[in-house]
Design a protein around this motif. Structure first.
Motif, PDB file in Angstrom:
ATOM      1  N   SER A 159       1.721  -4.744   1.774  1.00  0.00           N
ATOM      2  CA  SER A 159       1.471  -4.816   3.319  1.00  0.00           C
ATOM      3  C   SER A 159       0.156  -4.320   3.912  1.00  0.00           C
ATOM      4  CB  SER A 159       2.512  -3.768   3.918  1.00  0.00           C
ATOM      5  OG  SER A 159       2.097  -2.574   3.700  1.00  0.00           O
ATOM      6  N   ARG A 160      -0.792  -3.894   3.167  1.00  0.00           N
ATOM      7  CA  ARG A 160      -1.992  -3.274   3.621  1.00  0.00           C
ATOM      8  C   ARG A 160      -3.027  -4.132   3.038  1.00  0.00           C
ATOM      9  NH1 ARG A 160      -2.968   2.942   2.472  1.00  0.00           N
ATOM     10  NH2 ARG A 160      -4.984   2.335   3.757  1.00  0.00           N
ATOM     11  N   ASN A 161      -3.101  -4.753   2.005  1.00  0.00           N
ATOM     12  CA  ASN A 161      -4.414  -5.787   1.756  1.00  0.00           C
ATOM     13  C   ASN A 161      -5.498  -5.270   1.990  1.00  0.00           C
ATOM     14  OD1 ASN A 161      -2.550  -8.169   0.785  1.00  0.00           O
ATOM     15  ND2 ASN A 161      -2.326  -8.889   2.795  1.00  0.00           N
ATOM     16  N   GLU A 207      -7.917   9.319   0.960  1.00  0.00           N
ATOM     17  CA  GLU A 207      -6.337   9.328   1.000  1.00  0.00           C
ATOM     18  C   GLU A 207      -5.573  10.190   0.168  1.00  0.00           C
ATOM     19  OE1 GLU A 207      -4.456   5.643   1.493  1.00  0.00           O
ATOM     20  OE2 GLU A 207      -5.843   5.124   3.249  1.00  0.00           O
ATOM     21  N   VAL A 208      -6.273   9.871  -1.240  1.00  0.00           N
ATOM     22  CA  VAL A 208      -5.530  10.898  -2.417  1.00  0.00           C
ATOM     23  C   VAL A 208      -6.326  12.112  -2.216  1.00  0.00           C
ATOM     24  CG1 VAL A 208      -5.898  11.018  -5.176  1.00  0.00           C
ATOM     25  CG2 VAL A 208      -5.821   8.590  -4.018  1.00  0.00           C
ATOM     26  N   GLU A 209      -7.484  12.338  -2.101  1.00  0.00           N
ATOM     27  CA  GLU A 209      -7.865  13.776  -1.637  1.00  0.00           C
ATOM     28  C   GLU A 209      -7.012  14.645  -0.728  1.00  0.00           C
ATOM     29  OE1 GLU A 209     -11.849  13.276  -0.677  1.00  0.00           O
ATOM     30  OE2 GLU A 209     -12.485  13.259  -2.973  1.00  0.00           O
ATOM     31  N   LEU A 234       2.540   7.838  -2.931  1.00  0.00           N
ATOM     32  CA  LEU A 234       1.448   7.032  -1.591  1.00  0.00           C
ATOM     33  C   LEU A 234       1.853   5.680  -1.530  1.00  0.00           C
ATOM     34  CD1 LEU A 234      -1.951   9.245  -2.215  1.00  0.00           C
ATOM     35  CD2 LEU A 234       0.258   9.699  -0.767  1.00  0.00           C
ATOM     36  N   GLU A 235       1.355   5.033  -0.524  1.00  0.00           N
ATOM     37  CA  GLU A 235       1.326   3.694  -0.150  1.00  0.00           C
ATOM     38  C   GLU A 235      -0.139   3.472  -0.187  1.00  0.00           C
ATOM     39  OE1 GLU A 235       2.494  -0.354   2.530  1.00  0.00           O
ATOM     40  OE2 GLU A 235       3.065   1.650   3.095  1.00  0.00           O
ATOM     41  N   MET A 236      -0.846   2.893  -1.117  1.00  0.00           N
ATOM     42  CA  MET A 236      -2.175   2.551  -1.300  1.00  0.00           C
ATOM     43  C   MET A 236      -2.806   1.493  -0.741  1.00  0.00           C
ATOM     44  SD  MET A 236      -2.850   5.494  -2.894  1.00  0.00           S
ATOM     45  CE  MET A 236      -4.656   5.158  -2.929  1.00  0.00           C
ATOM     46  N   PRO A 237      -4.062   1.068  -0.427  1.00  0.00           N
ATOM     47  CA  PRO A 237      -4.661  -0.130   0.144  1.00  0.00           C
ATOM     48  C   PRO A 237      -4.301  -1.219  -0.380  1.00  0.00           C
ATOM     49  CG  PRO A 237      -6.219   1.816  -0.035  1.00  0.00           C
ATOM     50  CD  PRO A 237      -4.989   2.410  -0.791  1.00  0.00           C
TER      51      PRO A 237
END
Length: 290
Positions: A94-96, A107-109, A87-90
């Motif tokens: 790029s998400r900051n 998101e993980v769930e 995953l790309e996490m918060p």
């Protein structure tokens, strides 16, 4: 002479009979083998011999990406037949911190549910560095079969974070109190190698990640871990001395679980995911078999 010929004919008859008996015995053995093979195919395998798919969620570290330090781990697991959600996490570059902690958990769930929908019977959540700290936060929740914390870091509750980010946290609180909690603002983040640096996010969202007693407080997360969820805690022998120093006591504060392990690969902070791939395969299979 006639007597001699008679004896020779009798011998030939007995030899022929013996050969026919050997052929018949061989044919019977072949039939028995085919019957056993058919039964083996028709009957279900014992539970211990079955190989159910294992799913694993992977989360990168602060300012990182799925293509960074965790990419080799993801490829290795896929090569071993795992179902992987990288995953790309918060907290990516790029998400900051574009969503709250709770949204990050969702998101993980969602990824866990997706792996189960693909056939995974056991699902693990893993993370590197800040991803490892977030994985510990998730270890206090239901719905997963194990957690892997690789070189976990980013503990907002420790002394260094409180000193470096105290003013930024106070400013975010003021903005929320003034009714500006959802307006983007320049606030501060901290990483050991980089020091403090600016991120732009909503103050109300920022506080869910940086409140000293909040979700990313690793001491709180370790104590709140679900005792039924085993944890593989990984700290490289070449880890930054300060981070290694705090990781071992944190591991010791985890609730008891017979499958919880501490693993110390010969690796530094960034090399830990790649160096731990074989142990992650071994441990997850051990847990999945129980």
């Amino acid at each position: 002479m006639a007597k001699f010929i008679g004896i020779s004919g009798s011998l030939r008859t007995r030899s022929l009979n013996a050969a026919l008996l050997r052929v018949a015995a061989g044919f019977a053995r072949a039939i028995a083998y085919l019957v056993l093979v058919a039964l083996a195919v028709a009957l279900p395998l014992p539970a211990a011999a079955q190989s159910d798919p294992i799913g694993i969620v992977i989360m990168h570290g602060k300012g990182g990406a799925p293509t960074g330090y965790v990419a080799n781990l993801a490829r290795t697991l896929e090569g071993n037949g795992y179902l992987v959600a990288n995953l790309e996490m918060p907290w990516s570059r790029s998400r900051n911190y574009d969503v709250t902690v709770e949204r990050g958990v969702q998101e993980v769930e969602t990824a866990v549910a997706g792996l189960r929908a693909k056939g995974a019977k056991k699902v693990f959540v893993s993370g590197h560095s800040q991803g490892g700290a977030f994985a510990l936060h998730i270890a206090g929740k239901q719905g997963i079969d194990g957690v892997i914390a690789m070189a976990p870091g980013g503990d907002v509750g420790n002394r260094v974070f409180r000193e470096q980010l105290g003013q930024s946290v106070a400013r975010a609180r003021r903005l929320v109190a003034e009714g500006k909690g959802n307006e983007p603002a320049r606030l501060e983040d901290y990483e050991g190698d980089k020091g403090t640096y600016s991120v732009t996010t909503a103050p109300a969202v920022y506080l869910t990640w940086f409140e000293p007693e909040g979700a990313m407080n690793m001491q709180r997360a370790a104590r709140a871990a679900n005792p039924k969820v085993p944890i593989l805690w990984i700290v490289g022998r070449g880890e930054r001395p300060g981070l290694r120093k705090v990781n071992i006591p944190l591991f010791n504060s985890l609730p008891d679980n017979p499958l919880t392990r501490l693993y110390e690969p010969d690796a530094d902070h960034t090399g830990t995911p790649t160096a731990s791939a074989d142990e992650i395969v071994r441990w997850t299979r051990e847990v999945a078999s129980k």
